[in-house]
Scaffold this active site. Sequence first.
Site, PDB file in Angstrom:
ATOM      1  N   GLY A 111     -46.572  35.410  -5.453  1.00  0.00           N
ATOM      2  CA  GLY A 111     -45.332  35.190  -6.204  1.00  0.00           C
ATOM      3  C   GLY A 111     -44.842  36.445  -6.914  1.00  0.00           C
ATOM      4  O   GLY A 111     -43.648  36.784  -6.850  1.00  0.00           O
ATOM      5  N   ASP A 135     -53.312  30.071  -3.638  1.00  0.00           N
ATOM      6  CA  ASP A 135     -52.732  29.004  -4.470  1.00  0.00           C
ATOM      7  C   ASP A 135     -51.682  28.174  -3.724  1.00  0.00           C
ATOM      8  O   ASP A 135     -51.328  27.085  -4.176  1.00  0.00           O
ATOM      9  CB  ASP A 135     -52.079  29.608  -5.722  1.00  0.00           C
ATOM     10  N   ARG A 170     -75.635  12.421 -11.748  1.00  0.00           N
ATOM     11  CA  ARG A 170     -74.885  13.245 -12.703  1.00  0.00           C
ATOM     12  C   ARG A 170     -73.378  13.214 -12.437  1.00  0.00           C
ATOM     13  O   ARG A 170     -72.934  12.920 -11.320  1.00  0.00           O
ATOM     14  CB  ARG A 170     -75.317  14.711 -12.560  1.00  0.00           C
ATOM     15  N   GLY A 178     -56.212  28.050  -9.361  1.00  0.00           N
ATOM     16  CA  GLY A 178     -54.884  27.425  -9.442  1.00  0.00           C
ATOM     17  C   GLY A 178     -54.469  27.298 -10.890  1.00  0.00           C
ATOM     18  O   GLY A 178     -54.828  26.321 -11.548  1.00  0.00           O
ATOM     19  N   ARG A 292     -72.766  18.456 -15.362  1.00  0.00           N
ATOM     20  CA  ARG A 292     -72.916  19.874 -15.026  1.00  0.00           C
ATOM     21  C   ARG A 292     -71.580  20.420 -14.554  1.00  0.00           C
ATOM     22  O   ARG A 292     -70.741  19.669 -14.036  1.00  0.00           O
ATOM     23  CB  ARG A 292     -73.942  20.064 -13.894  1.00  0.00           C
TER      24      ARG A 292
HETATM   25  O1  F6P Z   1     -54.132  35.138  -6.618  1.00  0.00           O
HETATM   26  C1  F6P Z   1     -54.045  33.922  -7.299  1.00  0.00           C
HETATM   27  C2  F6P Z   1     -55.338  33.636  -7.977  1.00  0.00           C
HETATM   28  O2  F6P Z   1     -56.294  33.462  -6.989  1.00  0.00           O
HETATM   29  C3  F6P Z   1     -55.300  32.464  -8.941  1.00  0.00           C
HETATM   30  O3  F6P Z   1     -55.602  31.227  -8.394  1.00  0.00           O
HETATM   31  C4  F6P Z   1     -56.301  32.880  -9.991  1.00  0.00           C
HETATM   32  O4  F6P Z   1     -56.004  32.261 -11.197  1.00  0.00           O
HETATM   33  C5  F6P Z   1     -56.108  34.343 -10.048  1.00  0.00           C
HETATM   34  O5  F6P Z   1     -55.728  34.733  -8.766  1.00  0.00           O
HETATM   35  C6  F6P Z   1     -57.302  35.126 -10.496  1.00  0.00           C
HETATM   36  O6  F6P Z   1     -56.935  36.463 -10.522  1.00  0.00           O
HETATM   37  P1  F6P Z   1     -57.887  37.703 -10.774  1.00  0.00           P
HETATM   38  O7  F6P Z   1     -58.643  37.950  -9.519  1.00  0.00           O
HETATM   39  O8  F6P Z   1     -56.942  38.817 -11.073  1.00  0.00           O
HETATM   40  O9  F6P Z   1     -58.781  37.330 -11.896  1.00  0.00           O
END
Ligand code: F6P
Length: 374
Positions: A111, A135, A170, A178, A292
């Site tokens: 995005g 995502d 559990r 996401g 857990r």
């Molecule tokens: O690229 C999207 C994503 O995979 C998201 O789902 C996640 O929150 C984020 O990247 C994590 O980003 P980084 O690798 O920069 O911690």
Amino acid sequence: MAMHLGLLTSGGDCPGLNAALRAVGRAAQDCFGMRLLGFSNGFRGLAQDQTVELDSKQLSGILTLGGTILGTSRDKPHRMQIGGRILDMTPSIVENYKRHKLDALVCLGGGGTQKNALRLQRAGLHVITLPKTIDNDIVCTDRSFGFDTALDIATEAIDRLHSTATSHNRIIVVEVMGHRAGWLALEAGVAGGADVILIPEKPYDVKIIADAIKMRTRQGKRFSIIVVAEGALSKADALKVQRLIVSRDAAQTKAARDKISQTLDKFHDQQRLGHAVRLTRQLEELASQESRLTILGHLQRGGTPSSADRVLATRLGTACAESAAEGRFGVMLGLQGNEIVPVPLEEVAGRKKLVPVDYPLIRSAEMVGTSFGC
Ligand code: F6P
């Protein structure tokens, strides 16, 4: 004169990036006689002129390789940290594009990349983008590559967690990626037969989740699997966020807006670090059952792409080379139905594809007994 294409990968990495680079590169070179130039680490490489040779040797043997041979970063052209300062690097990017006599720039990203690509298109570059992200939250494309592989990984993890949850009676909470969109949690939850699925689009009430677990216990089912997207929110937290957004948008001064944005960022940071831990503890207490937590994290982004992602990346990549050959720029190539279609960047940039609350898969999940905690 042969066309000269620049290529970069930007944003978080995902499986399928190399498959897409290979497809763009091979089709561009072999079918249209174009020349290629890679830039390392996203827009930073373009701004600082860090180039990577991309000939047939570099493009060979990478179809199944995870990550990106170009490297990636979350740098934005107009706000890049350079030597401790935040600078607008757009002029350097335009200069490098011209110096290398590029005819177009191909950006493989999510995005944020679509927004940055539009900015560069408006600064005078010819840009084509391809949608990648685990995502699956990019608008105007049914799927982004990377999603299918992450879905397989998350589903396999849920399958494996089932047997240990059953053996120990559990509750197991499994957090999947996401932040804003719940596609991965929803589809992995359904594919893995989760008992509860929590997504950002449907704020939850922890008491409703605990009731669903207690009901399972009464039915003789002594374990529960809760799939939670990292950005899922309780109803109370969702209200808090909503109020902050409303007051930020109504704020009269930039200083006031910045302050509220900082509060929002802090909230999201705390959420990212502690939400699933808090939820697991709450459930242990409310449902009186040992619990857990498993956080899948970057495992979902690593390793070899699934066959579906290799196919999608190859289709998008070859369509990209065709688009460049036809002089069609300022577009993202998306999958719509079974067609690869060019979508103007203006229609993509700044928008996010969220799970509609009336999405049919949610109803199907509910019909097989899955709770969304609301
Ligand atoms: O690229 C999207 C994503 O995979 C998201 O789902 C996640 O929150 C984020 O990247 C994590 O980003 P980084 O690798 O920069 O911690």
